[in-house]
Scaffold this motif. Structure first.
Motif, PDB file in Angstrom:
ATOM      1  N   VAL A  95       9.879  -7.263   4.772  1.00  0.00           N
ATOM      2  CA  VAL A  95       8.876  -8.271   4.455  1.00  0.00           C
ATOM      3  C   VAL A  95       9.018  -8.601   2.982  1.00  0.00           C
ATOM      4  CG1 VAL A  95       6.412  -8.798   4.371  1.00  0.00           C
ATOM      5  CG2 VAL A  95       7.296  -7.357   6.199  1.00  0.00           C
ATOM      6  N   SER A  96       9.252  -9.869   2.692  1.00  0.00           N
ATOM      7  CA  SER A  96       9.392 -10.356   1.307  1.00  0.00           C
ATOM      8  C   SER A  96      10.385  -9.526   0.501  1.00  0.00           C
ATOM      9  CB  SER A  96       8.030 -10.366   0.610  1.00  0.00           C
ATOM     10  OG  SER A  96       7.142 -11.208   1.277  1.00  0.00           O
ATOM     11  N   GLY A  97      11.492  -9.190   1.124  1.00  0.00           N
ATOM     12  CA  GLY A  97      12.537  -8.460   0.423  1.00  0.00           C
ATOM     13  C   GLY A  97      12.341  -6.958   0.350  1.00  0.00           C
ATOM     14  N   VAL A  98      11.232  -6.445   0.904  1.00  0.00           N
ATOM     15  CA  VAL A  98      10.976  -5.009   0.905  1.00  0.00           C
ATOM     16  C   VAL A  98      11.347  -4.464   2.279  1.00  0.00           C
ATOM     17  CG1 VAL A  98       9.225  -3.212   0.673  1.00  0.00           C
ATOM     18  CG2 VAL A  98       9.101  -5.270  -0.745  1.00  0.00           C
ATOM     19  N   ARG A  99      12.232  -3.489   2.309  1.00  0.00           N
ATOM     20  CA  ARG A  99      12.698  -2.910   3.569  1.00  0.00           C
ATOM     21  C   ARG A  99      12.050  -1.539   3.767  1.00  0.00           C
ATOM     22  NH1 ARG A  99      18.823  -3.225   4.232  1.00  0.00           N
ATOM     23  NH2 ARG A  99      18.202  -5.384   4.470  1.00  0.00           N
ATOM     24  N   VAL A 100      11.470  -1.353   4.949  1.00  0.00           N
ATOM     25  CA  VAL A 100      10.801  -0.095   5.282  1.00  0.00           C
ATOM     26  C   VAL A 100      11.376   0.424   6.590  1.00  0.00           C
ATOM     27  CG1 VAL A 100       8.592   1.001   5.833  1.00  0.00           C
ATOM     28  CG2 VAL A 100       8.671  -0.871   4.167  1.00  0.00           C
ATOM     29  N   VAL A 115       1.803  -1.804   6.603  1.00  0.00           N
ATOM     30  CA  VAL A 115       1.932  -3.240   6.859  1.00  0.00           C
ATOM     31  C   VAL A 115       0.903  -4.017   6.045  1.00  0.00           C
ATOM     32  CG1 VAL A 115       1.692  -5.037   8.620  1.00  0.00           C
ATOM     33  CG2 VAL A 115       3.016  -2.971   9.114  1.00  0.00           C
ATOM     34  N   ARG A 116      -0.318  -3.521   5.973  1.00  0.00           N
ATOM     35  CA  ARG A 116      -1.346  -4.185   5.154  1.00  0.00           C
ATOM     36  C   ARG A 116      -0.927  -4.242   3.685  1.00  0.00           C
ATOM     37  NH1 ARG A 116      -6.682  -1.499   7.775  1.00  0.00           N
ATOM     38  NH2 ARG A 116      -6.832  -2.906   9.552  1.00  0.00           N
ATOM     39  N   ALA A 117      -0.379  -3.142   3.191  1.00  0.00           N
ATOM     40  CA  ALA A 117       0.060  -3.111   1.798  1.00  0.00           C
ATOM     41  C   ALA A 117       1.194  -4.107   1.562  1.00  0.00           C
ATOM     42  CB  ALA A 117       0.504  -1.699   1.423  1.00  0.00           C
ATOM     43  N   LEU A 118       2.112  -4.225   2.517  1.00  0.00           N
ATOM     44  CA  LEU A 118       3.197  -5.187   2.381  1.00  0.00           C
ATOM     45  C   LEU A 118       2.663  -6.611   2.371  1.00  0.00           C
ATOM     46  CD1 LEU A 118       5.935  -3.631   4.684  1.00  0.00           C
ATOM     47  CD2 LEU A 118       6.029  -3.913   2.215  1.00  0.00           C
ATOM     48  N   ARG A 119       1.711  -6.887   3.241  1.00  0.00           N
ATOM     49  CA  ARG A 119       1.112  -8.228   3.289  1.00  0.00           C
ATOM     50  C   ARG A 119       0.433  -8.559   1.961  1.00  0.00           C
ATOM     51  NH1 ARG A 119      -1.854  -8.353   9.150  1.00  0.00           N
ATOM     52  NH2 ARG A 119      -0.008  -8.660  10.397  1.00  0.00           N
ATOM     53  N   GLU A 120      -0.338  -7.606   1.438  1.00  0.00           N
ATOM     54  CA  GLU A 120      -1.039  -7.832   0.161  1.00  0.00           C
ATOM     55  C   GLU A 120      -0.054  -8.056  -0.972  1.00  0.00           C
ATOM     56  OE1 GLU A 120      -4.305  -8.263  -0.421  1.00  0.00           O
ATOM     57  OE2 GLU A 120      -4.536  -8.201   1.741  1.00  0.00           O
ATOM     58  N   SER A 121       1.017  -7.279  -1.002  1.00  0.00           N
ATOM     59  CA  SER A 121       1.988  -7.441  -2.091  1.00  0.00           C
ATOM     60  C   SER A 121       2.739  -8.769  -1.973  1.00  0.00           C
ATOM     61  CB  SER A 121       2.969  -6.275  -2.111  1.00  0.00           C
ATOM     62  OG  SER A 121       3.827  -6.315  -0.993  1.00  0.00           O
ATOM     63  N   ALA A 122       2.895  -9.270  -0.761  1.00  0.00           N
ATOM     64  CA  ALA A 122       3.581 -10.542  -0.572  1.00  0.00           C
ATOM     65  C   ALA A 122       2.730 -11.709  -1.061  1.00  0.00           C
ATOM     66  CB  ALA A 122       3.938 -10.745   0.895  1.00  0.00           C
TER      67      ALA A 122
END
Length: 124
Positions: A95-100, A115-122
């Motif tokens: 997500v947005s260049g971050v691979r998990v 997933v919530r943290a990735l969404r917020e950072s995006a």
């Protein structure tokens, strides 16, 4: 005695009073969408709950550009052989260049938090 599902007019929120008017403005639509997003329900459920026309709300959502479109991203599912001969599975999300990498058996609560943290950072 049966209670009415709708609150009395003087108890209604100002956005709802405005939304029930015959004509909408950009401000009325924005107020409706703020409330719907804060509530977190589907658009259909929101309209049903407050007695709003689903067609009207959809029209205004499209007119204002609506929410960000849903898009699909590549997901790779792979099985790996462990040194002991067993097979493990996992999912890799980007997500947005971050691979998990999410291993098989990860707790649902942990995955939801990630997933919530990735969404917020995006959004930043």
């Amino acid at each position: 005695m049966m209670k009415s599902r709708e609150p009395r007019r003087e108890e209604e929120a100002s956005w709802l009073v405005a939304a029930r008017s015959a004509r909408w403005t950009e401000e009325i639509a924005a107020g409706v969408f703020r409330e719907q997003q804060a509530e977190g329900s589907s658009l259909w459920a929101f309209c049903q709950r407050y007695g709003l026309s689903y067609a009207r709300v959809r029209f205004w959502r499209q007119r204002q550009g609506g929410p960000a479109p849903v898009s699909f991203v590549p997901v790779r599912v792979r099985a790996e052989e462990e040194p002991g001969g067993g097979i493990t599975g996992g999912v890799e999300l980007e997500v947005s260049g971050v691979r998990v990498q999410v291993p098989e058996g990860v707790s649902e609560q942990l995955l939801v938090r990630v997933v919530r943290a990735l969404r917020e950072s995006a959004r930043c």
